[in-house]
Scaffold this motif. Structure first.
Motif, PDB file in Angstrom:
ATOM      1  N   LEU A 136     -34.606 -32.438  64.521  1.00  0.00           N
ATOM      2  CA  LEU A 136     -35.962 -32.781  64.938  1.00  0.00           C
ATOM      3  C   LEU A 136     -37.008 -32.024  64.134  1.00  0.00           C
ATOM      4  O   LEU A 136     -38.044 -32.587  63.751  1.00  0.00           O
ATOM      5  CB  LEU A 136     -36.125 -32.505  66.437  1.00  0.00           C
ATOM      6  CG  LEU A 136     -35.332 -33.479  67.319  1.00  0.00           C
ATOM      7  CD1 LEU A 136     -35.014 -32.847  68.668  1.00  0.00           C
ATOM      8  CD2 LEU A 136     -36.101 -34.774  67.501  1.00  0.00           C
ATOM      9  N   LEU A 137     -36.749 -30.763  63.847  1.00  0.00           N
ATOM     10  CA  LEU A 137     -37.681 -29.983  63.033  1.00  0.00           C
ATOM     11  C   LEU A 137     -37.749 -30.538  61.614  1.00  0.00           C
ATOM     12  O   LEU A 137     -38.836 -30.622  61.014  1.00  0.00           O
ATOM     13  CB  LEU A 137     -37.253 -28.512  63.008  1.00  0.00           C
ATOM     14  CG  LEU A 137     -38.103 -27.579  62.142  1.00  0.00           C
ATOM     15  CD1 LEU A 137     -39.555 -27.579  62.603  1.00  0.00           C
ATOM     16  CD2 LEU A 137     -37.538 -26.157  62.169  1.00  0.00           C
ATOM     17  N   MET A 138     -36.612 -30.943  61.071  1.00  0.00           N
ATOM     18  CA  MET A 138     -36.578 -31.539  59.734  1.00  0.00           C
ATOM     19  C   MET A 138     -37.430 -32.808  59.694  1.00  0.00           C
ATOM     20  O   MET A 138     -38.245 -33.010  58.778  1.00  0.00           O
ATOM     21  CB  MET A 138     -35.131 -31.875  59.350  1.00  0.00           C
ATOM     22  CG  MET A 138     -34.949 -32.326  57.917  1.00  0.00           C
ATOM     23  SD  MET A 138     -33.267 -32.984  57.582  1.00  0.00           S
ATOM     24  CE  MET A 138     -32.243 -31.675  58.252  1.00  0.00           C
ATOM     25  N   ALA A 139     -37.254 -33.671  60.692  1.00  0.00           N
ATOM     26  CA  ALA A 139     -38.004 -34.924  60.732  1.00  0.00           C
ATOM     27  C   ALA A 139     -39.505 -34.680  60.891  1.00  0.00           C
ATOM     28  O   ALA A 139     -40.328 -35.323  60.234  1.00  0.00           O
ATOM     29  CB  ALA A 139     -37.486 -35.800  61.871  1.00  0.00           C
ATOM     30  N   GLU A 140     -39.861 -33.746  61.751  1.00  0.00           N
ATOM     31  CA  GLU A 140     -41.278 -33.445  61.985  1.00  0.00           C
ATOM     32  C   GLU A 140     -41.921 -32.843  60.736  1.00  0.00           C
ATOM     33  O   GLU A 140     -43.063 -33.186  60.374  1.00  0.00           O
ATOM     34  CB  GLU A 140     -41.424 -32.485  63.166  1.00  0.00           C
ATOM     35  CG  GLU A 140     -42.851 -32.076  63.488  1.00  0.00           C
ATOM     36  CD  GLU A 140     -43.684 -33.191  64.101  1.00  0.00           C
ATOM     37  OE1 GLU A 140     -44.891 -32.972  64.299  1.00  0.00           O
ATOM     38  OE2 GLU A 140     -43.131 -34.279  64.379  1.00  0.00           O
ATOM     39  N   THR A 141     -41.202 -31.941  60.061  1.00  0.00           N
ATOM     40  CA  THR A 141     -41.735 -31.336  58.837  1.00  0.00           C
ATOM     41  C   THR A 141     -41.957 -32.394  57.766  1.00  0.00           C
ATOM     42  O   THR A 141     -42.994 -32.420  57.092  1.00  0.00           O
ATOM     43  CB  THR A 141     -40.772 -30.255  58.309  1.00  0.00           C
ATOM     44  OG1 THR A 141     -40.560 -29.269  59.321  1.00  0.00           O
ATOM     45  CG2 THR A 141     -41.332 -29.584  57.064  1.00  0.00           C
ATOM     46  N   ALA A 142     -40.979 -33.298  57.610  1.00  0.00           N
ATOM     47  CA  ALA A 142     -41.114 -34.374  56.617  1.00  0.00           C
ATOM     48  C   ALA A 142     -42.280 -35.289  56.959  1.00  0.00           C
ATOM     49  O   ALA A 142     -43.053 -35.699  56.071  1.00  0.00           O
ATOM     50  CB  ALA A 142     -39.817 -35.184  56.549  1.00  0.00           C
ATOM     51  N   LEU A 143     -42.441 -35.600  58.227  1.00  0.00           N
ATOM     52  CA  LEU A 143     -43.521 -36.475  58.679  1.00  0.00           C
ATOM     53  C   LEU A 143     -44.880 -35.924  58.254  1.00  0.00           C
ATOM     54  O   LEU A 143     -45.731 -36.658  57.723  1.00  0.00           O
ATOM     55  CB  LEU A 143     -43.457 -36.619  60.199  1.00  0.00           C
ATOM     56  CG  LEU A 143     -44.444 -37.568  60.853  1.00  0.00           C
ATOM     57  CD1 LEU A 143     -44.019 -39.014  60.666  1.00  0.00           C
ATOM     58  CD2 LEU A 143     -44.587 -37.251  62.352  1.00  0.00           C
ATOM     59  N   ILE A 144     -45.077 -34.624  58.467  1.00  0.00           N
ATOM     60  CA  ILE A 144     -46.364 -33.990  58.161  1.00  0.00           C
ATOM     61  C   ILE A 144     -46.519 -33.746  56.661  1.00  0.00           C
ATOM     62  O   ILE A 144     -47.542 -34.074  56.057  1.00  0.00           O
ATOM     63  CB  ILE A 144     -46.499 -32.666  58.940  1.00  0.00           C
ATOM     64  CG1 ILE A 144     -46.372 -32.908  60.447  1.00  0.00           C
ATOM     65  CG2 ILE A 144     -47.827 -31.993  58.606  1.00  0.00           C
ATOM     66  CD1 ILE A 144     -47.335 -33.912  61.024  1.00  0.00           C
ATOM     67  N   ILE A 181     -34.501 -38.063  39.414  1.00  0.00           N
ATOM     68  CA  ILE A 181     -34.766 -38.094  40.848  1.00  0.00           C
ATOM     69  C   ILE A 181     -36.136 -37.503  41.159  1.00  0.00           C
ATOM     70  O   ILE A 181     -36.590 -36.561  40.490  1.00  0.00           O
ATOM     71  CB  ILE A 181     -33.666 -37.328  41.620  1.00  0.00           C
ATOM     72  CG1 ILE A 181     -33.802 -37.557  43.132  1.00  0.00           C
ATOM     73  CG2 ILE A 181     -33.671 -35.834  41.277  1.00  0.00           C
ATOM     74  CD1 ILE A 181     -32.605 -37.090  43.930  1.00  0.00           C
ATOM     75  N   ARG A 182     -36.802 -38.082  42.134  1.00  0.00           N
ATOM     76  CA  ARG A 182     -38.084 -37.559  42.627  1.00  0.00           C
ATOM     77  C   ARG A 182     -37.790 -36.844  43.943  1.00  0.00           C
ATOM     78  O   ARG A 182     -37.520 -37.494  44.962  1.00  0.00           O
ATOM     79  CB  ARG A 182     -39.091 -38.690  42.854  1.00  0.00           C
ATOM     80  CG  ARG A 182     -39.407 -39.498  41.615  1.00  0.00           C
ATOM     81  CD  ARG A 182     -40.451 -40.588  41.899  1.00  0.00           C
ATOM     82  NE  ARG A 182     -40.046 -41.459  42.992  1.00  0.00           N
ATOM     83  CZ  ARG A 182     -39.258 -42.528  42.855  1.00  0.00           C
ATOM     84  NH1 ARG A 182     -38.761 -42.844  41.661  1.00  0.00           N
ATOM     85  NH2 ARG A 182     -38.968 -43.276  43.905  1.00  0.00           N
ATOM     86  N   SER A 183     -37.811 -35.519  43.916  1.00  0.00           N
ATOM     87  CA  SER A 183     -37.467 -34.765  45.123  1.00  0.00           C
ATOM     88  C   SER A 183     -38.450 -33.628  45.329  1.00  0.00           C
ATOM     89  O   SER A 183     -39.073 -33.144  44.384  1.00  0.00           O
ATOM     90  CB  SER A 183     -36.041 -34.205  45.035  1.00  0.00           C
ATOM     91  OG  SER A 183     -35.937 -33.251  44.000  1.00  0.00           O
ATOM     92  N   SER A 184     -38.585 -33.215  46.582  1.00  0.00           N
ATOM     93  CA  SER A 184     -39.384 -32.041  46.915  1.00  0.00           C
ATOM     94  C   SER A 184     -38.728 -31.336  48.092  1.00  0.00           C
ATOM     95  O   SER A 184     -38.014 -31.957  48.891  1.00  0.00           O
ATOM     96  CB  SER A 184     -40.830 -32.430  47.239  1.00  0.00           C
ATOM     97  OG  SER A 184     -40.873 -33.362  48.293  1.00  0.00           O
ATOM     98  N   LEU A 185     -38.963 -30.054  48.176  1.00  0.00           N
ATOM     99  CA  LEU A 185     -38.375 -29.244  49.232  1.00  0.00           C
ATOM    100  C   LEU A 185     -39.302 -29.205  50.441  1.00  0.00           C
ATOM    101  O   LEU A 185     -40.517 -29.096  50.295  1.00  0.00           O
ATOM    102  CB  LEU A 185     -38.110 -27.825  48.726  1.00  0.00           C
ATOM    103  CG  LEU A 185     -37.139 -27.720  47.545  1.00  0.00           C
ATOM    104  CD1 LEU A 185     -37.089 -26.290  47.032  1.00  0.00           C
ATOM    105  CD2 LEU A 185     -35.755 -28.197  47.942  1.00  0.00           C
ATOM    106  N   LEU A 186     -38.724 -29.295  51.613  1.00  0.00           N
ATOM    107  CA  LEU A 186     -39.500 -29.214  52.840  1.00  0.00           C
ATOM    108  C   LEU A 186     -39.824 -27.752  53.148  1.00  0.00           C
ATOM    109  O   LEU A 186     -38.936 -26.890  53.101  1.00  0.00           O
ATOM    110  CB  LEU A 186     -38.728 -29.837  53.999  1.00  0.00           C
ATOM    111  CG  LEU A 186     -38.520 -31.353  53.919  1.00  0.00           C
ATOM    112  CD1 LEU A 186     -37.631 -31.827  55.053  1.00  0.00           C
ATOM    113  CD2 LEU A 186     -39.862 -32.088  53.945  1.00  0.00           C
ATOM    114  N   ALA A 187     -41.059 -27.485  53.454  1.00  0.00           N
ATOM    115  CA  ALA A 187     -41.508 -26.130  53.781  1.00  0.00           C
ATOM    116  C   ALA A 187     -41.272 -25.886  55.270  1.00  0.00           C
ATOM    117  O   ALA A 187     -42.163 -26.078  56.101  1.00  0.00           O
ATOM    118  CB  ALA A 187     -42.975 -25.961  53.427  1.00  0.00           C
ATOM    119  N   MET A 188     -40.061 -25.493  55.586  1.00  0.00           N
ATOM    120  CA  MET A 188     -39.689 -25.274  56.982  1.00  0.00           C
ATOM    121  C   MET A 188     -38.747 -24.083  57.069  1.00  0.00           C
ATOM    122  O   MET A 188     -38.080 -23.734  56.101  1.00  0.00           O
ATOM    123  CB  MET A 188     -38.990 -26.516  57.553  1.00  0.00           C
ATOM    124  CG  MET A 188     -37.744 -26.938  56.795  1.00  0.00           C
ATOM    125  SD  MET A 188     -36.891 -28.362  57.550  1.00  0.00           S
ATOM    126  CE  MET A 188     -36.037 -27.550  58.924  1.00  0.00           C
TER     127      MET A 188
END
Length: 200
Positions: free
Chosen positions: A19-27, A153-160
């Protein structure tokens, strides 16, 4: 053009880390929606029945207006790979730009994924860190391996923050009769307890 994320996985069971992963990606990626896609029959894993895992995801995301459970496509129930899920979602939701949300452990296996050439060109990739992982090194290694295969690949790291919760830990706690309160949403904990999942 809609800007949507895909969070696929076995979710065996779903937990707060997902859930934290999904919320971080959403924002972070300014997504309009995150579609959760429980694997029906993962090609390399033995997992709990799909109906239980899907029900737990539905319970976990029920109060979030930007989270939704993917519809089940009957023709894909025999076996499912990521490309099958994406093609199906594209057919349902045209005019959508897709972001694949993924943990670092799974991301490092991407150079071996089935039909990865198609996935990599269609999606942007949002990668969540894992505890005790050299995130930047792994991210770079994946890009280098794909480059050797002729792919960019187009990638970025989630800041979480790193979350030390895993589905395997939860299953272990259940087998040992230990409490999983605060490891999973309360509705999921009640579901697991009611159906006596993972106790054997």
């Amino acid at each position: 053009m809609q800007n949507w994320g895909i969070l696929g996985g076995t979710f065996d069971p779903v937990h707060w880390g997902h859930l934290l992963m999904a919320e971080t990606a959403l924002i972070q990626a300014d997504l309009d929606k995150v579609i959760w896609v429980p694997s029906f029959s993962p090609p390399h894993k033995q997992v709990m029945e799909f109906e239980h895992r899907s029900s737990m995801v539905q319970l976990a995301i029920a109060d979030h207006p930007s989270f939704a459970l993917a519809p089940v496509e009957a023709n894909l129930q025999a076996i499912d790979y990521a490309i099958h899920s994406l093609n199906y979602l594209q057919s349902l939701y045209p005019h959508t730009h897709w972001h694949w949300i993924i943990g670092m452990d799974a991301f490092t296996t991407l150079p071996r994924w089935y039909r990865r050439q198609e996935l990599i060109t269609i999606c942007d990739w949002l990668v969540a860190p894992r505890p005790s992982t050299h995130v930047q090194l792994d991210d770079t290694q994946v890009a280098q391996q794909l480059a050797l295969q002729g792919m960019t690949i187009r990638s970025s790291l989630l800041a979480m923050p790193s979350v030390g919760i895993s589905s395997s830990l939860i299953r272990q706690y259940c087998r040992q009769g230990r409490s999983i309160r605060y490891l999973v949403p309360e509705a999921v904990r009640i579901y697991i307890d009611t159906h006596k999942l993972y106790s054997n």
